[in-house]
Write a protein that holds these residues in place. Sequence first.
Motif, PDB file in Angstrom:
ATOM      1  N   HIS A   1       1.091  -1.110   0.159  1.00 24.05           N
ATOM      2  CA  HIS A   1      -0.014   0.043   0.149  1.00 24.05           C
ATOM      3  C   HIS A   1       0.836   1.251   0.071  1.00 24.05           C
ATOM      4  O   HIS A   1       1.988   1.367   0.630  1.00 24.05           O
ATOM      5  CB  HIS A   1      -0.848   0.127   1.398  1.00 24.05           C
ATOM      6  CG  HIS A   1      -1.983  -0.840   1.175  1.00 24.05           C
ATOM      7  ND1 HIS A   1      -1.908  -2.151   1.668  1.00 24.05           N
ATOM      8  CD2 HIS A   1      -3.341  -1.016   0.813  1.00 24.05           C
ATOM      9  CE1 HIS A   1      -3.166  -2.761   1.484  1.00 24.05           C
ATOM     10  NE2 HIS A   1      -3.817  -1.962   0.599  1.00 24.05           N
ATOM     11  N   THR A   2       0.460   2.342  -0.725  1.00 25.93           N
ATOM     12  CA  THR A   2       1.365   3.611  -0.728  1.00 25.93           C
ATOM     13  C   THR A   2       0.828   4.598   0.272  1.00 25.93           C
ATOM     14  O   THR A   2      -0.769   4.834   0.170  1.00 25.93           O
ATOM     15  CB  THR A   2       1.241   4.215  -2.090  1.00 25.93           C
ATOM     16  OG1 THR A   2       1.786   3.093  -3.006  1.00 25.93           O
ATOM     17  CG2 THR A   2       1.935   5.652  -2.212  1.00 25.93           C
ATOM     18  N   VAL A   3       1.499   5.222   1.024  1.00 25.24           N
ATOM     19  CA  VAL A   3       1.087   6.048   2.202  1.00 25.24           C
ATOM     20  C   VAL A   3       1.743   7.657   1.647  1.00 25.24           C
ATOM     21  O   VAL A   3       2.879   7.511   1.408  1.00 25.24           O
ATOM     22  CB  VAL A   3       1.316   5.627   3.447  1.00 25.24           C
ATOM     23  CG1 VAL A   3       1.026   7.019   4.612  1.00 25.24           C
ATOM     24  CG2 VAL A   3       0.568   4.261   3.744  1.00 25.24           C
ATOM     25  N   GLY A   4       0.891   8.488   1.810  1.00 23.91           N
ATOM     26  CA  GLY A   4       1.361   9.939   1.651  1.00 23.91           C
ATOM     27  C   GLY A   4       1.743  10.554   2.908  1.00 23.91           C
ATOM     28  O   GLY A   4       1.006  10.424   3.779  1.00 23.91           O
ATOM     29  N   TYR A   5       2.833  11.392   3.129  1.00 26.44           N
ATOM     30  CA  TYR A   5       3.331  12.098   4.099  1.00 26.44           C
ATOM     31  C   TYR A   5       3.585  13.358   4.153  1.00 26.44           C
ATOM     32  O   TYR A   5       4.444  13.697   3.213  1.00 26.44           O
ATOM     33  CB  TYR A   5       4.439  11.301   4.900  1.00 26.44           C
ATOM     34  CG  TYR A   5       4.976  11.744   6.161  1.00 26.44           C
ATOM     35  CD1 TYR A   5       4.062  11.506   7.454  1.00 26.44           C
ATOM     36  CD2 TYR A   5       6.065  12.500   6.168  1.00 26.44           C
ATOM     37  CE1 TYR A   5       4.545  12.071   8.401  1.00 26.44           C
ATOM     38  CE2 TYR A   5       6.444  13.051   7.518  1.00 26.44           C
ATOM     39  CZ  TYR A   5       5.843  12.795   8.575  1.00 26.44           C
ATOM     40  OH  TYR A   5       6.303  13.182  10.045  1.00 26.44           O
TER      41      TYR A   5
END
Length: 273
Positions: free
Chosen positions: A219-223
């Motif tokens: 899964h890709t998570v933005g920060y």
Amino acid sequence: MPHNDEPPVTLRIFGKQSRFLREQREMTRRELADLIPYSESLIAMVERGERPPKPGYVDAVDAALGANGVLRVLIPDVAEKHHPAWAEEYVNLQAEALALHVYSTHFLHGLLQTEDYARAVFRSVRPSMDDEEIERSVQARLATQSLLTRKPACRMTFVLEEPVLLRKMGGRAVWEGQLKQLLKLSELHNLQLQIMPLSRETHAGLDGPMALLETPDYHTVGYVEGQQGSYFLTEQHDISEMSHRYGTIRAQALDAEASRAFIQRLLAGESSA
């Protein structure tokens, strides 16, 4: 993934408790500051839960307010950690990331920093950190760099704004050492470094710095980081937009070979044009 724009519960509880005890004694923050070796502004931040108190602070306030250990007993729960409370989750995710993509606008990402550069960054923080706090933070930052050579390798890309490289954090010697470190890191097979030149006439990164992490479950998570904290983005719509924006930023930046040549010119004292 929760947003981390609220102070940790333990810090808020401690802040409310210490404020209650102070107001019970009809004492202002200024009056309390006159009794302890800490500033009125620091007292305000601790009472709002925005700054973790050091054990020395807790001891001093407990004694000044005659709290008889009511505050001191909370030291294990509120003591300052190696990383700011709002960054702990990011540090943990980064350590396990399959891939990391970073766009930096003001200073180098912690994974790229030399020890001297990291120390200069922490010395620039305001409100100021004391020497012990700076050294703990520097060592904690250097510890995260095990990700650079971790096996299995983490795939990493970094896009740096040109001013990030022009800013001589810590002085010329520190700056030159940092540029040499960037050249060394750019040789890693799992890391690609690109520079966004000031000469660009179109720019997809005007919304500011960001990072995209791919978790072990793909899964890709933005920060995104801000002045007083940070937050994660996990909604598919948000991630799609961030991924598109980052892809455009990379396309607009110098490629890896041109970026290396750019850094080499800086070291040689040539113009950054």
